[in-house]
Write a protein that holds these residues in place. Structure first.
Motif, PDB file in Angstrom:
ATOM      1  N   ARG A 514       0.761  -1.139  -0.171  1.00 46.34           N
ATOM      2  CA  ARG A 514       0.048   0.038   0.023  1.00 46.34           C
ATOM      3  C   ARG A 514       0.930   1.140   0.099  1.00 46.34           C
ATOM      4  O   ARG A 514       0.553   2.194  -0.588  1.00 46.34           O
ATOM      5  CB  ARG A 514      -0.868  -0.082   1.239  1.00 46.34           C
ATOM      6  N   VAL A 515       1.977   1.199   0.743  1.00 45.15           N
ATOM      7  CA  VAL A 515       2.824   2.209   1.007  1.00 45.15           C
ATOM      8  C   VAL A 515       3.353   2.728  -0.445  1.00 45.15           C
ATOM      9  O   VAL A 515       3.747   3.857  -1.142  1.00 45.15           O
ATOM     10  CB  VAL A 515       4.158   2.049   1.835  1.00 45.15           C
ATOM     11  N   LYS A 516       3.926   1.509  -1.388  1.00 44.73           N
ATOM     12  CA  LYS A 516       4.416   1.537  -2.717  1.00 44.73           C
ATOM     13  C   LYS A 516       3.506   2.280  -3.565  1.00 44.73           C
ATOM     14  O   LYS A 516       3.606   3.187  -4.459  1.00 44.73           O
ATOM     15  CB  LYS A 516       4.633   0.298  -3.089  1.00 44.73           C
ATOM     16  N   GLU A 517       2.042   2.007  -3.436  1.00 48.11           N
ATOM     17  CA  GLU A 517       1.159   2.519  -4.159  1.00 48.11           C
ATOM     18  C   GLU A 517       0.987   3.936  -3.996  1.00 48.11           C
ATOM     19  O   GLU A 517       0.965   4.723  -4.874  1.00 48.11           O
ATOM     20  CB  GLU A 517      -0.428   1.999  -3.805  1.00 48.11           C
ATOM     21  N   ILE A 518       0.936   4.341  -2.662  1.00 44.87           N
ATOM     22  CA  ILE A 518       0.893   5.854  -2.247  1.00 44.87           C
ATOM     23  C   ILE A 518       2.073   6.465  -2.772  1.00 44.87           C
ATOM     24  O   ILE A 518       1.869   7.592  -3.237  1.00 44.87           O
ATOM     25  CB  ILE A 518       0.707   5.922  -0.814  1.00 44.87           C
ATOM     26  N   ALA A 519       3.274   5.898  -2.642  1.00 43.88           N
ATOM     27  CA  ALA A 519       4.365   6.566  -3.380  1.00 43.88           C
ATOM     28  C   ALA A 519       4.234   6.645  -4.735  1.00 43.88           C
ATOM     29  O   ALA A 519       4.817   7.672  -5.163  1.00 43.88           O
ATOM     30  CB  ALA A 519       5.515   5.492  -3.020  1.00 43.88           C
ATOM     31  N   TYR A 520       3.951   5.830  -5.491  1.00 49.51           N
ATOM     32  CA  TYR A 520       3.768   5.848  -7.112  1.00 49.51           C
ATOM     33  C   TYR A 520       2.902   7.021  -7.326  1.00 49.51           C
ATOM     34  O   TYR A 520       3.183   7.808  -8.220  1.00 49.51           O
ATOM     35  CB  TYR A 520       3.222   4.553  -7.490  1.00 49.51           C
ATOM     36  N   ASP A 521       1.786   7.239  -6.352  1.00 52.05           N
ATOM     37  CA  ASP A 521       0.829   8.193  -6.785  1.00 52.05           C
ATOM     38  C   ASP A 521       1.723   9.776  -6.538  1.00 52.05           C
ATOM     39  O   ASP A 521       1.509  10.815  -7.345  1.00 52.05           O
ATOM     40  CB  ASP A 521      -0.467   8.148  -6.001  1.00 52.05           C
ATOM     41  N   LEU A 522       2.425   9.600  -5.455  1.00 50.39           N
ATOM     42  CA  LEU A 522       3.021  10.830  -4.875  1.00 50.39           C
ATOM     43  C   LEU A 522       4.247  11.394  -6.018  1.00 50.39           C
ATOM     44  O   LEU A 522       4.301  12.542  -6.362  1.00 50.39           O
ATOM     45  CB  LEU A 522       3.490  10.770  -3.645  1.00 50.39           C
ATOM     46  N   ILE A 523       4.763  10.237  -6.520  1.00 53.89           N
ATOM     47  CA  ILE A 523       5.945  10.447  -7.511  1.00 53.89           C
ATOM     48  C   ILE A 523       5.101  11.321  -8.958  1.00 53.89           C
ATOM     49  O   ILE A 523       5.734  12.218  -9.402  1.00 53.89           O
ATOM     50  CB  ILE A 523       6.503   9.177  -7.831  1.00 53.89           C
ATOM     51  N   LYS A 524       4.073  10.459  -9.218  1.00 46.03           N
ATOM     52  CA  LYS A 524       3.218  10.967 -10.342  1.00 46.03           C
ATOM     53  C   LYS A 524       2.930  12.492 -10.175  1.00 46.03           C
ATOM     54  O   LYS A 524       3.265  13.271 -10.979  1.00 46.03           O
ATOM     55  CB  LYS A 524       2.045  10.017 -10.693  1.00 46.03           C
ATOM     56  N   LEU A 525       2.270  12.796  -8.827  1.00 47.56           N
ATOM     57  CA  LEU A 525       1.962  13.949  -8.741  1.00 47.56           C
ATOM     58  C   LEU A 525       2.999  15.110  -8.819  1.00 47.56           C
ATOM     59  O   LEU A 525       2.836  15.918  -9.530  1.00 47.56           O
ATOM     60  CB  LEU A 525       1.403  14.057  -7.318  1.00 47.56           C
ATOM     61  N   TYR A 526       4.293  14.803  -8.172  1.00 47.33           N
ATOM     62  CA  TYR A 526       5.227  15.711  -8.005  1.00 47.33           C
ATOM     63  C   TYR A 526       6.036  15.720  -9.272  1.00 47.33           C
ATOM     64  O   TYR A 526       6.686  16.869  -9.647  1.00 47.33           O
ATOM     65  CB  TYR A 526       6.137  15.119  -6.979  1.00 47.33           C
ATOM     66  N   ALA A 527       5.857  14.809 -10.010  1.00 47.87           N
ATOM     67  CA  ALA A 527       6.441  14.731 -11.497  1.00 47.87           C
ATOM     68  C   ALA A 527       5.705  16.099 -12.130  1.00 47.87           C
ATOM     69  O   ALA A 527       6.180  16.868 -13.075  1.00 47.87           O
ATOM     70  CB  ALA A 527       6.504  13.762 -12.342  1.00 47.87           C
ATOM     71  N   GLU A 528       4.371  15.880 -12.167  1.00 49.90           N
ATOM     72  CA  GLU A 528       3.527  16.961 -12.780  1.00 49.90           C
ATOM     73  C   GLU A 528       3.880  18.392 -12.249  1.00 49.90           C
ATOM     74  O   GLU A 528       3.848  19.477 -12.790  1.00 49.90           O
ATOM     75  CB  GLU A 528       2.179  16.500 -12.610  1.00 49.90           C
ATOM     76  N   ARG A 529       4.077  18.139 -10.824  1.00 48.24           N
ATOM     77  CA  ARG A 529       4.163  19.852 -10.462  1.00 48.24           C
ATOM     78  C   ARG A 529       5.503  20.195 -10.640  1.00 48.24           C
ATOM     79  O   ARG A 529       5.856  21.409 -10.645  1.00 48.24           O
ATOM     80  CB  ARG A 529       4.285  19.753  -8.924  1.00 48.24           C
ATOM     81  N   LYS A 530       6.550  19.191 -10.936  1.00 49.60           N
ATOM     82  CA  LYS A 530       7.919  19.879 -11.174  1.00 49.60           C
ATOM     83  C   LYS A 530       7.962  20.486 -12.556  1.00 49.60           C
ATOM     84  O   LYS A 530       8.843  21.176 -13.103  1.00 49.60           O
ATOM     85  CB  LYS A 530       8.779  18.474 -11.347  1.00 49.60           C
ATOM     86  N   ARG A 531       6.885  20.037 -13.446  1.00 51.83           N
ATOM     87  CA  ARG A 531       6.904  20.631 -14.805  1.00 51.83           C
ATOM     88  C   ARG A 531       6.529  22.114 -14.892  1.00 51.83           C
ATOM     89  O   ARG A 531       6.513  22.857 -15.564  1.00 51.83           O
ATOM     90  CB  ARG A 531       6.037  19.718 -15.653  1.00 51.83           C
TER      91      ARG A 531
END
Length: 645
Positions: A514-531
């Protein structure tokens, strides 16, 4: 070590040299007048270094003594400096005894008896003189000497500690405690700020170390130690004297006000007589004249030494030396007034020093002066003195940053024997049988208390954890890091599995997934914010630096770190996303004020959202008070305010 430039100025001062000469000429009574703020600490330092004689200082109260202690330690932390506090109790009254004060008193006595020919600075105050101290032969009766490789049985040490009134506990947590686990004895002496761990190999002591009561981890090793009992636990030991009589013959005594000292001694001595008279059973209790000092006793003792009164209202000595110090002026947080004052001093030939409490404050101060676009003549020192002063004789202005910014300045004791405790002995002692505990390897269990178990033929203490189907796990106290108190939904009991069950392993695996799923969603979110690109705030201005420097408390390490990280976020063109966590009173609001001010300083508006109506008004008052010296408009909005407002 870099030589302190202010100590050099004092060592070359004609008035200080005159005082040193008078003391060296064995003039019995002297007086000095005109010392201000921390100047007195520099005078004492110069005398100590020049004459190489012990100095005994008696201040009016504990606060004065402690501020001086901090000043002299700030000037040179490598000096032999001892602080002798009061016992912290009323005569013949064992209530409110300060364990830490007992530690310090015992430390001073052990040092004086063991180092008869070594110079030191001893700092005390009026209330600490009243209670007589044990003479060396009596103190030795309350002391157990332990040496590495010494042939001694564990049973003997056990019985000797009982004889010295140590209390046997499961774990040691404060002076006077001891515990025995197999071939290990833990004991908390009244003469050391850390407890000792004594390890046996048969009847030989194989290792002696201090250890941390929180983590139980060993620290420094020792070849010999002294275990001292409570020196104030008994009223029936006769071998006593006041501390002045055990000083070296060449000791110089400084007292702020001899009349006030004798008056305080008399009041306390009369109180001891009154309290003694109220005791119905006086068996094994000695009278006041044995346990406590009278004014005549103290005066007779002082008259044997070189006595110097400082800043006393009345002076009885024939020789008086006057200094030309004046207090640091008030600048009302105005840098214009400060700059004008520093430049005026410089034009008159004065050297300006600003003593800062930390490197951070020094940087802030320099930035403010650099941004002021004015030529300022000053030097900075990282030296947290208690109070600034101006020395007219030596043309020296020594200011403190906390007085410039009207900040609080707290004196600091050296590290006490107690500390922060996580899941440690303190929490374990507070746990009740039936509380839930989480073990990192075996999952949630029930706390079953502390029990003694036999391991390899030796009795040891262990923590009992109960699992499903009545399984029991005994955990060594050296493995405290593996457990923590269970935190879950209030009112809902967790499920307890048996030892060896796959349930806990599966639960951990499921949680990791579950932590990995949350981490994946966070990485995806932050990748979008980084742009995306956000607003880049400018670096700190003069106003920002002045705001932070004017904080009335000294910044904690966490505040410095978080403030730096938030400003770094704001000065980046990446959208900011930061959560600041901390307990109540740990300085989160101040960090928020600085971030909000930085935004306003960049022509932005700031909205502070809080969860309740009361908090909205409280934060409004806090922000208004903190930013009242700055050109900022502040208001608040809640359901009680009208549309017009």
């Amino acid at each position: 070590m870099i030589k302190n430039p202010i100590t050099k100025i004092f060592s070359e001062s004609l008035q200080v040299q005159k005082l040193e000469h008078s003391i060296a000429q064995n003039e019995k009574k002297l007086s000095i007048k005109g010392t201000v703020g921390s100047s007195f600490a520099f005078i004492i330092y110069s005398i100590f270094k020049s004459l190489k004689r012990s100095i005994f200082l008696i201040f009016s109260d504990k606060e004065e003594a402690t501020y001086f202690l901090n000043d002299i330690e700030t000037i040179d932390e490598n000096l032999n400096i001892l602080f002798f506090p009061s016992g912290g109790r009323e005569p013949y009254n064992d209530d409110n005894i300060s364990t830490y004060n007992l530690l310090q008193r015992t430390e001073v006595l052990n040092y004086l008896y063991a180092n008869e020919f070594e110079e030191s600075i001893i700092i005390t105050y009026n209330d600490a003189i009243i209670e007589k101290i044990l003479l060396a032969n009596e103190l030795s009766k309350l002391t157990l000497d332990i040496n590495l490789k010494q042939q001694i049985s564990l049973d003997y040490i056990n019985s000797k500690l009982f004889e010295l009134n140590f209390q046997k506990q499961d774990f040691v947590s404060e002076p006077g405690d001891f515990s025995v686990r197999g071939g290990i004895v833990d004991v908390f002496s009244f003469s050391n700020e850390r407890p000792y761990r004594i390890e046996f190999f048969g009847d030989e002591i194989s290792r002696i170390r201090t250890f941390d009561t929180n983590t139980q981890l060993s620290e420094s090793s020792h070849s010999s130690i002294k275990i001292t009992s409570n020196i104030q636990s008994s009223y029936n030991i006769q071998g006593r004297d006041n501390i002045i009589n055990i000083l070296q013959d060449s000791t110089i005594i400084f007292t702020k006000n001899l009349e006030l000292l004798l008056s305080n001694i008399n009041n306390n001595f009369q109180l001891s007589i009154q309290n003694f008279d109220t005791i119905t059973d006086k068996h094994n209790i000695l009278p006041p004249d044995i346990l406590y000092s009278s004014p005549d006793d103290v005066l007779d003792s002082i008259n044997k030494f070189r006595l110097i009164e400082f800043d006393s209202i009345k002076h009885k000595s024939t020789d008086q030396i006057e200094f030309s110090f004046i207090p640091q002026p008030s600048f009302n947080r105005s840098f214009k007034i400060l700059i004008d004052n520093l430049n005026t001093n410089s034009s008159k030939g004065y050297t300006n020093y600003i003593c800062c409490t930390s490197k951070q404050q020094e940087i802030r101060l320099n930035e403010i002066f650099n941004d002021s676009e004015s030529d300022v003549n000053y030097k900075t020192l990282i030296m947290p003195l208690s109070s600034g002063f101006i020395d007219n004789e030596n043309r020296l202005a020594c200011y403190t940053d906390h007085q410039i910014f009207e900040r609080y300045h707290k004196f600091r004791f050296k590290k006490r024997y107690f500390n922060k405790r996580a899941i440690s002995l303190k929490q374990i002692n507070k746990l009740s049988k039936g509380d839930y505990i989480t073990h990192i390897d075996h999952g949630i269990g029930i706390f079953g208390g502390l029990q003694k178990i036999e391991v390899d033929g030796k009795i040891q203490e262990a923590i009992k954890l109960i699992y499903g189907e009545r399984d029991i796990l005994y955990l060594s106290i050296h493995s405290l890091y593996k457990i923590s108190k269970y935190n879950g939904k209030e009112g809902k009991s967790p499920r307890i599995y048996k030892l060896g069950s796959k349930a806990w392993a599966l639960l951990k695996q499921k949680t990791k997934s579950r932590v990995k799923e949350i981490a994946y969603d966070l990485i995806k979110l932050y990748a979008e914010r980084k742009r995306r690109k956000g607003f880049r705030y400018s670096t700190d201005t003069f106003l920002q630096t002045e705001l932070e420097a004017s904080f009335i408390y000294e910044d904690t390490d966490d505040q410095i770190k978080v403030t730096r990280e938030i400003k770094s976020d704001m000065e980046s063109d990446q959208p900011m996303d930061r959560l600041v966590c901390g307990d109540v009173g740990f300085g989160k609001t101040e960090v928020a004020i600085r971030a909000a001010f930085k935004a306003v300083d960049n022509n932005k508006q700031v909205v502070i959202l809080v969860p309740t109506t009361i908090l909205a008004f409280q934060h409004y008052k806090t922000f208004t008070s903190r930013l009242k010296e700055f050109p900022i408009s502040i208001d608040y909005l809640n359901r009680f305010r009208s549309s017009k407002e």
